[in-house]
Design a protein around this motif. Structure first.
Motif, PDB file in Angstrom:
ATOM      1  N   UNK A 171      48.174  34.379  37.484  1.00 18.66           N
ATOM      2  CA  UNK A 171      46.809  34.894  37.609  1.00 18.66           C
ATOM      3  C   UNK A 171      46.498  35.848  36.458  1.00 18.66           C
ATOM      4  N   UNK A 172      47.455  36.730  36.153  1.00 11.08           N
ATOM      5  CA  UNK A 172      47.257  37.682  35.059  1.00 11.08           C
ATOM      6  C   UNK A 172      47.073  36.979  33.719  1.00 11.08           C
ATOM      7  N   UNK A 173      47.685  35.804  33.570  1.00 14.04           N
ATOM      8  CA  UNK A 173      47.526  35.048  32.321  1.00 14.04           C
ATOM      9  C   UNK A 173      46.085  34.578  32.133  1.00 14.04           C
ATOM     10  N   UNK A 174      45.417  34.285  33.234  1.00 22.36           N
ATOM     11  CA  UNK A 174      44.041  33.803  33.175  1.00 22.36           C
ATOM     12  C   UNK A 174      43.019  34.924  33.352  1.00 22.36           C
ATOM     13  N   UNK A 175      43.408  35.986  34.083  1.00 19.74           N
ATOM     14  CA  UNK A 175      42.492  37.093  34.384  1.00 19.74           C
ATOM     15  C   UNK A 175      43.215  38.412  34.104  1.00 19.74           C
ATOM     16  N   UNK A 176      43.258  38.838  32.851  1.00 23.26           N
ATOM     17  CA  UNK A 176      44.034  40.035  32.493  1.00 23.26           C
ATOM     18  C   UNK A 176      43.643  41.263  33.320  1.00 23.26           C
ATOM     19  N   UNK A 177      44.656  42.026  33.677  1.00 23.20           N
ATOM     20  CA  UNK A 177      44.477  43.199  34.532  1.00 23.20           C
ATOM     21  C   UNK A 177      43.442  44.162  33.972  1.00 23.20           C
ATOM     22  N   UNK A 178      43.397  44.307  32.652  1.00 27.51           N
ATOM     23  CA  UNK A 178      42.453  45.247  32.050  1.00 27.51           C
ATOM     24  C   UNK A 178      41.013  44.998  32.432  1.00 27.51           C
ATOM     25  N   UNK A 179      40.683  43.754  32.803  1.00 27.46           N
ATOM     26  CA  UNK A 179      39.294  43.415  33.131  1.00 27.46           C
ATOM     27  C   UNK A 179      38.923  43.751  34.569  1.00 27.46           C
ATOM     28  N   UNK A 180      39.904  44.040  35.424  1.00 29.65           N
ATOM     29  CA  UNK A 180      39.585  44.353  36.825  1.00 29.65           C
ATOM     30  C   UNK A 180      40.363  45.561  37.363  1.00 29.65           C
ATOM     31  N   UNK A 181      41.017  46.287  36.484  1.00 25.20           N
ATOM     32  CA  UNK A 181      41.817  47.449  36.890  1.00 25.20           C
ATOM     33  C   UNK A 181      40.960  48.508  37.580  1.00 25.20           C
ATOM     34  N   UNK A 182      39.780  48.790  37.057  1.00 35.56           N
ATOM     35  CA  UNK A 182      38.936  49.840  37.631  1.00 35.56           C
ATOM     36  C   UNK A 182      38.571  49.498  39.071  1.00 35.56           C
ATOM     37  N   UNK A 183      38.244  48.239  39.331  1.00 29.52           N
ATOM     38  CA  UNK A 183      37.891  47.836  40.685  1.00 29.52           C
ATOM     39  C   UNK A 183      39.093  47.949  41.620  1.00 29.52           C
ATOM     40  N   UNK A 184      40.273  47.568  41.126  1.00 30.43           N
ATOM     41  CA  UNK A 184      41.469  47.673  41.957  1.00 30.43           C
ATOM     42  C   UNK A 184      41.734  49.130  42.342  1.00 30.43           C
TER      43      UNK A 184
END
Length: 207
Positions: A171-184
């Motif tokens: 999943x991280x390969x397709x959706x890098x953490x940097x793009x959703x870290x704030x929401x998490x």
């Protein structure tokens, strides 16, 4: 293949960590892992990996880091199935490291991380510090030859993500953490930490 009598299945639990803990420094030879996901859907994945001793400078691009691994690099191809209750099918075979590296250079969905191995209590743990688009993510993982039950969870483990597919490497390969870290982080602050409670008795180190 597992030598535990469970065949090609792995047993692991995974935890979100705020930052790389000091205990990581006890690993004198961390590993650099560069891996590409050729396929990933519904928990199934095909992964090509090259790994070796981590260079001092980890700021380079994935292809340059593959070159930095040198002649001692190890290449593998792994097929994975969906994870259920901390158990996942995983079949792996070794590949020529140069061939694996060339495949990674041509892949679109790549994950790069530095891995630190430490022994804590009764278990060996790995701490993965992700690089590139997945920075500054840090995950802690413990794996056993059978189900990971009655686990002593270190204080640096903020929340368990064993059953959160967003923290799987494919999943991280397709959706890098940097793009959703704030929401998490917002979600984590709102709901608080969670830990799987169906695998025996969780024990928590002093927090």
């Amino acid at each position: 293949m597992s030598e535990s009598g469970y065949g090609d299945f792995e047993f692991e639990r995974k935890f979100f960590v705020d930052e790389l803990p000091a205990v990581a420094a006890s690993d004198p030879s961390p590993t650099l892992i560069v891996q590409a996901y050729l396929f990933g859907a519904d928990g199934y994945a095909v992964r090509i990996r090259v790994q070796g001793a981590a260079p001092v400078d980890l700021a380079a691009q994935a292809g340059e880091l593959v070159d930095a691994l040198g002649d001692d690099a190890v290449g593998t191809m792994t097929v994975k199935g969906p994870a259920v209750g901390g158990t996942r099918y995983e079949a792996e075979r070794e590949l020529d490291a140069q061939i694996a590296g060339q495949i990674i250079r041509r892949a679109v969905h790549v994950v790069v991380k530095a891995r630190y191995s430490v022994w804590l209590g009764e278990d060996g743990w790995v701490l993965d510090r992700f690089l590139g688009g997945n920075a500054p993510l840090v995950l802690a993982e413990v794996e056993r030859g059978g189900p990971v039950v009655d686990l002593e969870i270190p204080a640096f483990c903020v929340s368990e993500v064993s059953e959160d597919d967003r923290f799987r490497n494919e999943y991280l390969a397709h959706h890098p953490y940097g793009s959703w870290a704030a929401q998490y982080h917002r979600d984590l602050q709102r709901r608080g930490p969670v830990f799987v409670d169906t695998l025996g008795c969780n024990r928590f180190a002093d927090r």
